[in-house]
Design a protein around this motif. Structure first.
Motif, PDB file in Angstrom:
ATOM      1  N   SER A 161     -29.165  13.754  23.374  1.00 27.74           N
ATOM      2  CA  SER A 161     -29.791  13.719  22.046  1.00 27.74           C
ATOM      3  C   SER A 161     -30.886  12.666  21.994  1.00 27.74           C
ATOM      4  O   SER A 161     -31.726  12.675  21.097  1.00 27.74           O
ATOM      5  N   GLY A 162     -30.854  11.741  22.943  1.00 23.28           N
ATOM      6  CA  GLY A 162     -31.784  10.617  22.920  1.00 23.28           C
ATOM      7  C   GLY A 162     -31.239   9.411  22.178  1.00 23.28           C
ATOM      8  O   GLY A 162     -31.872   8.364  22.119  1.00 23.28           O
ATOM      9  N   ARG A 163     -30.039   9.525  21.604  1.00 25.38           N
ATOM     10  CA  ARG A 163     -29.494   8.413  20.827  1.00 25.38           C
ATOM     11  C   ARG A 163     -29.138   7.234  21.716  1.00 25.38           C
ATOM     12  O   ARG A 163     -29.198   6.082  21.312  1.00 25.38           O
ATOM     13  N   ARG A 190     -34.562  14.614  14.740  1.00 25.11           N
ATOM     14  CA  ARG A 190     -34.300  15.299  16.012  1.00 25.11           C
ATOM     15  C   ARG A 190     -33.099  14.687  16.729  1.00 25.11           C
ATOM     16  O   ARG A 190     -32.245  15.392  17.244  1.00 25.11           O
ATOM     17  N   VAL A 191     -33.073  13.349  16.767  1.00 23.20           N
ATOM     18  CA  VAL A 191     -32.012  12.667  17.513  1.00 23.20           C
ATOM     19  C   VAL A 191     -30.666  12.927  16.859  1.00 23.20           C
ATOM     20  O   VAL A 191     -29.675  13.227  17.549  1.00 23.20           O
ATOM     21  N   GLU A 192     -30.609  12.855  15.542  1.00 19.81           N
ATOM     22  CA  GLU A 192     -29.309  12.951  14.866  1.00 19.81           C
ATOM     23  C   GLU A 192     -28.808  14.379  14.776  1.00 19.81           C
ATOM     24  O   GLU A 192     -27.614  14.584  14.567  1.00 19.81           O
ATOM     25  N   ARG A 209     -29.065  16.752  17.226  1.00 22.40           N
ATOM     26  CA  ARG A 209     -28.692  17.394  18.494  1.00 22.40           C
ATOM     27  C   ARG A 209     -27.275  16.997  18.919  1.00 22.40           C
ATOM     28  O   ARG A 209     -26.950  15.819  18.955  1.00 22.40           O
TER      29      ARG A 209
END
Lengths: 379, 102
Positions: free
Chosen positions: A308-310, B64-66, B68
């Motif tokens: 997700s990139g988190r 976008r981050v939250e 996925r």
């Protein structure tokens, strides 16, 4: 024109370029009205909370007899290729921990390895200044070794990094100590394009790392000892699309963010950074405070993003492997301090294709697989 | 007049013509490179004049981050995939095959 006059013109031209760079830097600074953490926190975001047994080491892959320098997962989830100081590539089934292939290399000084998109071939490169391709289905030779199926020669320096173009089985990009990147046709062994070198806007020092944009495989980014990252369009070799300044030391690692709109970097200056590909903005610095003893800042050796990139995973030269919450720019876990962790520097990292596991490779000769073993809440 | 056994006429501080030509050629090439770099920088400055601030793109980044699904997070959007937990299923040979490749 005399040499003396030309030299004067050179001094003036250099001053002009320096002045333009300074103006560019100032203009960019004016546009930096916030960073990711400032924005996220002002919108109520808080750091991810990991329990002590959430991210666990669930496999240790043993077999290399030297430092592990590089690793890469297959797109189809469970297999990994690793390259080591012992002069070998090993292909692993990470789920079963079994070794499926062990390839003895002609040149033991390997620095990088990569899996082809179809999982049938692997590539590696190093101090021989070449990139060797092995077909895993080949019949072994008399000595039990898999023969080389292709050697990509042409670099004038070591091959530090390589990656197959995701949706094109036959193309591969390398980064080199000769300051260039090259796009290769693997079937013919020919160079399709050279990025940098005699063309302006190329790197001015060794290239250490490349990362191809999985959302748009025409774009890739390179990281270099010249302290910059550069974005390239494989269709336009004559100049870099953009140069990203900010780091104060060698850029050892670059990796595209999962959405393909941003990328991360890791550097000898001890920081990781997040850049916006399109605008060139530096969105965030991920930096640990110096300790009170003012010991040398550990360098960043490798980075990877969760799917997700988190999360940003960063390996450091002191053996730490910080897990950064990318939105609030805080370290939420140190894999290097967990039970059953590596006993040496983590030199390479990679996420499995479905994002369910992280593989770390270390100077302690092992690879480890990390996954989420706690209670997961799905909303 | 001789100095150290060398004819005075051969002690000449002016570089031979070929060396001077090479020096000019190098400086000209470097000048060309600098001029090109200056053009690229001017183009970038112009482009920057039309570029948004950092904050303009961050709302989209957060979304976008939250949104996925991420198997490594303790709390994540769905759908979850059962295969995420394959690393903990079945007999786990935590230290697997230990044979050394020699």
């Amino acid at each position: 024109m005399s040499v003396a006059e030309l030299k004067e013109r050179h001094i003036a031209a250099t001053a002009n370029v320096n002045a333009l760079r300074e103006r560019l830097k100032q203009r960019r600074q004016e546009l930096l009205d916030t960073d990711v953490a400032g924005y996220a926190k002002s919108h109520g975001k808080t750091a991810i909370g990991f329990g002590s047994t959430d991210l666990v080491c669930c496999r240790t892959l043993q077999g290399h007899t030297g430092k592990v320098y590089s690793l890469d997962w297959t797109p189809e989830r469970n297999r990994i290729v690793s390259a080591s100081q012992d002069g070998r590539l090993i292909v692993w089934n990470a789920l079963t921990s079994q070794k499926t292939h062990a390839i003895k290399l002609h040149c033991a000084w390997v620095m990088t390895c990569a899996f082809a998109p179809n999982g049938q071939s692997v590539a590696c490169g190093g101090l021989d200044s070449a990139c060797s391709i092995f077909n895993l289905n080949s019949q072994v030779d008399r000595d039990g070794n898999i023969p080389i199926s292709r050697v990509l020669t042409g670099h004038k320096g070591y091959v530090s990094s390589c990656q197959f173009v995701p949706d094109q089985e036959t193309r591969l990009i390398t980064g080199s100590g000769d300051q260039t990147c090259v796009l290769w046709d693997v079937t013919t062994g020919q160079r399709i394009s050279v990025f940098g070198g005699e063309f302006p806007s190329g790197h001015t020092a060794d290239v250490f790392s490349v990362s191809i944009n999985s959302s748009n495989s025409n774009m890739f980014v390179s990281g270099s000892c010249d302290a910059t990252a550069r974005l390239w369009d494989t269709r336009i070799a004559s100049r870099a699309v953009r140069t990203y300044h900010g780091h104060e030391g060698d850029v050892n690692a670059v990796k595209f963010f999962p959405d393909g709109q941003r990328f991360g970097t890791g550097s000898d200056d001890g920081t990781c950074r997040l850049f916006d590909m399109r605008t060139g903005h530096q969105l965030q610095i991920y930096s640990q405070q110096l300790d009170n003893n003012d010991n040398e800042v550990p360098t960043v050796t490798s980075i990877a993003f969760s799917i997700s990139g988190r999360l940003l995973f960063a390996g450091y030269s002191n053996g730490n492997c910080y897990v950064w919450d990318t939105l609030v720019a805080e370290v939420v876990l140190n894999l290097g301090a967990l039970q059953n962790s590596h006993e040496g520097r983590i030199s390479c990292l990679g996420l499995s294709a479905d994002g369910s596991a992280l593989c770390t490779g270390s100077w302690d000769k092992n690879l480890k697989i990390w996954a989420f073993g706690g209670h997961r809440r799905v909303i | 007049m001789q100095a150290n056994g060398v004819e005075a006429s051969s002690i000449d501080h002016k570089p031979p013509p070929s060396a001077e030509a090479r020096g000019k050629h190098r400086i000209l090439a470097e000048l060309k490179r600098l001029d090109q770099e200056a053009r690229f920088l001017e183009e970038e400055l112009e482009e920057l004049g039309r570029t948004d601030t950092v904050s303009a793109a961050l709302q989209e980044l957060l979304l976008r981050v939250e949104s996925r699904p991420d198997p490594l997070l303790p709390v994540t959007n769905g759908p979850a995939n059962p295969s995420w937990d394959r690393w903990f299923e079945g007999p786990q040979d935590l230290h697997g095959c230990k044979c050394w490749i020699l």
